[in-house]
Design an enzyme around this catalytic site. Sequence first.
Site, mmCIF file in Angstrom:
data_model
loop_
_atom_site.group_PDB
_atom_site.id
_atom_site.type_symbol
_atom_site.label_atom_id
_atom_site.label_comp_id
_atom_site.label_asym_id
_atom_site.label_seq_id
_atom_site.Cartn_x
_atom_site.Cartn_y
_atom_site.Cartn_z
ATOM 1 N N HIS B 140 0.842 -1.212 0.000
ATOM 2 C CA HIS B 140 0.000 0.000 0.000
ATOM 3 C C HIS B 140 0.869 1.251 0.000
ATOM 4 C CE1 HIS B 140 -3.501 2.514 1.399
ATOM 5 N NE2 HIS B 140 -2.511 3.221 1.952
ATOM 6 N N GLU B 141 1.829 1.335 0.926
ATOM 7 C CA GLU B 141 2.649 2.550 1.030
ATOM 8 C C GLU B 141 3.532 2.734 -0.205
ATOM 9 O OE1 GLU B 141 0.708 3.368 4.487
ATOM 10 O OE2 GLU B 141 1.972 4.673 3.247
ATOM 11 N N HIS B 144 1.653 4.452 -2.730
ATOM 12 C CA HIS B 144 1.657 5.912 -2.528
ATOM 13 C C HIS B 144 2.911 6.535 -3.110
ATOM 14 C CE1 HIS B 144 -1.945 6.540 -0.262
ATOM 15 N NE2 HIS B 144 -1.561 5.859 0.814
ATOM 16 N N HIS B 150 -5.305 7.317 -2.184
ATOM 17 C CA HIS B 150 -6.269 6.384 -1.602
ATOM 18 C C HIS B 150 -7.493 6.254 -2.502
ATOM 19 C CE1 HIS B 150 -4.674 6.931 2.751
ATOM 20 N NE2 HIS B 150 -4.108 5.905 2.133
#
Lengths: 131, 426
Positions: B140-141, B144, B150
Amino acid sequence: ETLFHSRDRSDLAPSLLRRATPIADLFAAQRFLSKYGWADAPPGAGSAATVSRGPRPDRSREGPPGTALAAALREFQKVNALPASGELDAATLATMNRPRCGVPDPRSQLRAVSTAPRTPPSLLGRRPRTR
Amino acid sequence: PKRFLQILLPGPGWQPKNPPQGGGTQAFAKKTLTWRLVGEGYSSQLSVEDQRYIFRLAFRMWSEVTPLDFREDLTAPGATIDIKLGFGRGRHLGCPRVFDGSGQEFAHAWRLGDIHFDDDEHFTPPTSDKGISLLKVAVHEIGHVLGLPHTYRTGSIMQPNYIPQGPALELDWSDRKAIQKLYGSCEGSFDTAFDWIRTERNRRGDVMVRFSTYFFRKSWYWLYENRNNRTRYGDPIHILTGWHGVPAQSLDAFVHIWTWTRDERYFFKGNQYWRYDSDKDQAHAKDEQGKSYPKLISEGFPGIPSPLDTAFYDRRKQLIYFFKGSFVFAFDVNRNQVLDSYPKKMAEVFPAIEPQNHPFRSIDSAYYSYAHKSVFFLKGSLYWKVVNDADRQHQAWLPSNGLFPKQSISGKWFDVCDVHASTLNM
């Protein structure tokens, strides 16, 4: 070895003292909404980056959320599939307290949920096997 | 301190460069990115090896669906590392953003590529179903850092809240398209592509014929799952991992002679060929007469030059078409010889439907796809589809074996992406 730095390995023990302060009232909720891009910072709470360290106003003066805050709550509730009442109810507080990423949620993105590309038609078949 | 000027915060006045709907912004303009788990940021919960392995897997998962490569760099000066990861509690790693202890915020990412994990959270390895999966949070990070914001789309890895994952964490179709919108899709030429036939018996004992599609490049390969329009999770892997006794890299061609009485599979490389035993999953050591493999192509397929560009077997005509340069050789497998009228120019046997829209020479692969019931000529990142019977039923004027205009391989076979060599054997 599992890493530790203090001679008595006390830093290995889970830091019971260091738990995130639960979001339990309107002021904390407003900070949450501001921190993650849903609303502006509550008055006196400083910038979003410091929202977690501003002084907490007197709780007795909390009234119903203002229209802007109610609107932000409503949008947050909608996206999280909660009843969009604009009120700070238990379900909303529970959602706010869930583990999450610290990066804010740009709202324009959230509206994209319904337009994200769909999986192309593909033949039905067995569940994908694990890696 | 300068590195932490901006958490991935679409603050006032900041607008993404090209904000496609649901978008994000391309964060890196280079193909290979370096990363490091910083020494002062090790977690106290998992061994350092576990942490590095999980991050290596997380980066590989993004590499499997984008043209990006990720390389762990333990030696270069810290300032040159593209993505630095670390764990901390409360105030951490010089970051202005204070972690809140266990619960709520478990990690965050900074635009210039720093990722911090709150070590007060209970991070666990992928094999555990307790706590918070470090792999899932890392993927997930990294999303980013690569530029994805998101989304609340069900099934996306980029949902802000942690959702306990079943055993198989993978990037779904929409996440793949979102990151490919920023970095493009994977391109590249293949050494060979082929469908592998398997015969299985179902519960009633009937023989079922299934097939899998394989793409080979250098020393690695992918299985392509046609039903899911993507490569198998976890591919590419080393050729030697999945195929035994064949050359470890740079295969020229694969041919499957499949008739009512014959079922022979051959790999070709250089001036030699190997026969593969599907049941034993390894190359034959010797043939029925005791002669050992590999054999010379000139011996097994008289009249066929080598090295080859590629070859495919036409089941209806029971001919193997061998390609070299601009020529094609039609080999009759029953008489074991090249047809008298060959070799011919490839453009003559497989004429272009649209003038000049033809590979002309040196194709990478001639691939018969059972999924599409067509032959495809692959060259570089493009393919030309050969006219099949169905095409001619709809448009009788089409030339037999004509080639439709070229198209992009990545537009038909999705996510056939390289990974950094250091992670190939994960």
